[in-house]
Design an enzyme around this catalytic site. Structure first.
Site, mmCIF file in Angstrom:
data_model
loop_
_atom_site.group_PDB
_atom_site.id
_atom_site.type_symbol
_atom_site.label_atom_id
_atom_site.label_comp_id
_atom_site.label_asym_id
_atom_site.label_seq_id
_atom_site.Cartn_x
_atom_site.Cartn_y
_atom_site.Cartn_z
ATOM 1 C CD GLU A 1 -29.497 -31.153 -27.963
ATOM 2 O OE1 GLU A 1 -29.031 -30.489 -27.031
ATOM 3 O OE2 GLU A 1 -29.156 -30.982 -29.149
ATOM 4 C CD GLU B 1 -32.381 -28.724 -31.472
ATOM 5 O OE1 GLU B 1 -31.204 -28.330 -31.435
ATOM 6 O OE2 GLU B 1 -33.073 -28.912 -30.465
#
Ligand code: BGP
Length: 469
Positions: A175, A367
């Protein structure tokens, strides 16, 4: 029709959220080891050093360090084709700036990868997932310091060489766009929360350069390696068709696209350069940086997706608690999870399309999942139908993106395939797993593993290559 035959079904984790053993076999402290637990509505506390009497969930986590064989056997029983995990940098370089790695740390991951490969499970490795050796944070200021590039390169050289024939899929930073919101997690500097500004963008630049350099390094070591970027990506909707709101939503998407543009196209986006100009932000680049970015574009895009958000022009509108890229208001068409994340399976199809339209690179959903409270029934079972529903609906929409829209999706790893520590709150209670771990928010429990109802359901999804949902 359907998913490609080599589709990578599996689950995802991160070292500091599962391993524990925070000082075992020479591991140094990492930035994750000094963040104490919070709970829903109570923020976590960053203490910068380990303080006596405070509870730090990463110190034991779910003790994967000692139980990896049992856990990987359970993943194999579900039929995993891949397992996404991260390497804890401080196991390999305990302080981060040493010349030589810690052999015991390298051995641990050798064992983990061997265990995966024994079952035909492909490891998918995040090189830096919300942790940095603590020494690099305290002595160098983490990623604000350009020297981090050299330490990261040495770390990657060690990993790529050692695991040359064991790991094909890598992602450079988890991220990467979160650095502007949660700099301690994603960049080892500042605090848990921040506003995006000069310091954060300079640190992001260092990560971009580091990532691009190691993309090339990996290819020199083993040309078969696939190196991806990883971003928190989700759609932002306008609350109405008011063009002002539509423009707000578009700008929110640009904030995400900036990171993708740099890592997939190899250069800073025009809209971002203009924004920097307006805000007086200057990125210090060294000679050669632009070329490095261009030559180090990634092979695939990994992203996390949990929930969508809505922007509005209404003053004082009730806000939704959102997720890591938080903000926004309530969406009346969606239900929210117990933690306030607005669940939006169609949003997954929307973003798969927008990413593929924009970059034409293979996409990897690394994810996705539902954090929820589970309870054990008197007969010992865990009936997590809510989790099955959430994942089922998301896979359905991903399937449409593949079958109807022609998007190239290479895999799907459900987040927290085994219960683990939540990043946002430090809780255990926010469970994502197909496998229950007996441990509570205060750290009590036997750590026993129990298969939930979703375990058998996901097994059947994988066995049917996504046909039986
Ligand atoms: C992502 C992180 C993961 C994971 C997930 C769920 O942002 O990459 O590490 O934790 O969010 O968030 P949480 O743990 O707060 O429920």
């Amino acid at each position: 029709m359907g998913f490609p035959i080599d589709f990578l079904w599996g689950g995802a984790t991160a070292a500091n959220q599962i391993e524990g053993a925070y000082q075992t076999d020479g591991k140094g402290l990492s930035t994750a080891d000094v963040v104490a637990a919070g709970s829903h509505g109570v923020p976590r506390e960053l203490t910068y050093v380990v303080q006596e009497g405070k509870y730090y969930p990463s110190h034991e986590a779910i003790d994967f360090y000692h139980r990896y064989k049992e856990d990987i056997a359970l993943f194999a029983e579900m039929g995993f084709k891949c397992f996404r995990l991260s390497i804890n940098w401080a196991r390999i370089f305990p302080r981060g700036d040493e010349e030589e790695p810690n052999e015991a740390g390298l051995c641990f991951y050798d064992n983990v990868f061997d265990e995966c490969l024994k079952y035909g499970i492909e490891p998918v490795v995040t090189i830096s997932h919300y942790e940095t050796p603590l020494h690099l944070a305290s002595a160098y200021g983490g990623w604000t310091n350009r020297r981090m590039i050299e330490f990261y390169e040495r770390y990657c050289l060690t990993l790529f060489t050692r695991y040359r024939d064991k790991v094909k899929y890598w992602m450079t930073f988890n991220e990467i766009n979160v650095i502007c919101y949660h700099p301690w997690y994603a960049g080892g500097f500042g605090s848990l929360e921040a506003k995006d500004g000069q310091t954060e963008y300079q640190a992001a630049h260092h990560q971009f350069v580091a990532s691009a350099k190691v993309v090339q390094l990996a290819k020199r070591i083993n040309p078969c390696m696939k190196i991806g970027m990883m971003i928190a990506y989700s759609p932002v909707y306008a609350e109405t068709c008011n063009p002002v709101e539509v423009q707000m939503a578009a700008e929110a998407m640009q904030r995400r696209h900036f990171y993708l543009d740099v890592q997939c196209r190899g250069k800073y986006s025009a809209f971002k350069l203009k924004e920097f100009e307006r805000k007086g932000i200057t990125i210090h680049m060294e000679e050669g940086d632009e070329r490095i970015l261009q030559e180090g574009v990634v092979d695939f895009i990994g992203f996390s997706y949990y929930a969508s958000t809505v922007v509005t022009t209404r003053p004082n509108a009730e806000s939704s608690s959102g997720n890591m890229i938080r903000g926004g208001v309530k969406n009346p068409y969606l239900e929210a999870s117990e933690w306030g994340w607005q669940m939006d399976p169609i949003g997954l199809r929307i973003i798969l399309n927008s990413l593929y339209d924009r970059y034409q690179l293979p996409l990897f959903v690394v994810e996705n999942g539902l954090g929820a409270t589970d309870s054990i029934e008197p007969d010992g079972t865990i009936q997590d139908d809510y989790r099955i529903n959430y994942i089922r609906e998301h896979i359905r929409e991903m399937k449409k993106a593949v079958e109807l829209d022609g998007v190239e999706v290479m895999g799907y790893t459900s987040w927290g395939c085994i219960d683990l520590v939540s990043v946002g709150t430090g809780e255990m209670k926010k469970r994502y797993g197909f496998i229950y771990v007996d441990k509570d928010n205060e750290g009590n429990g036997s750590l026993k593993r129990i298969r939930k109802k979703s375990f058998d359901w996901y097994k059947q999804v994988i066995a049917s290559n996504g046909e039986l949902l």
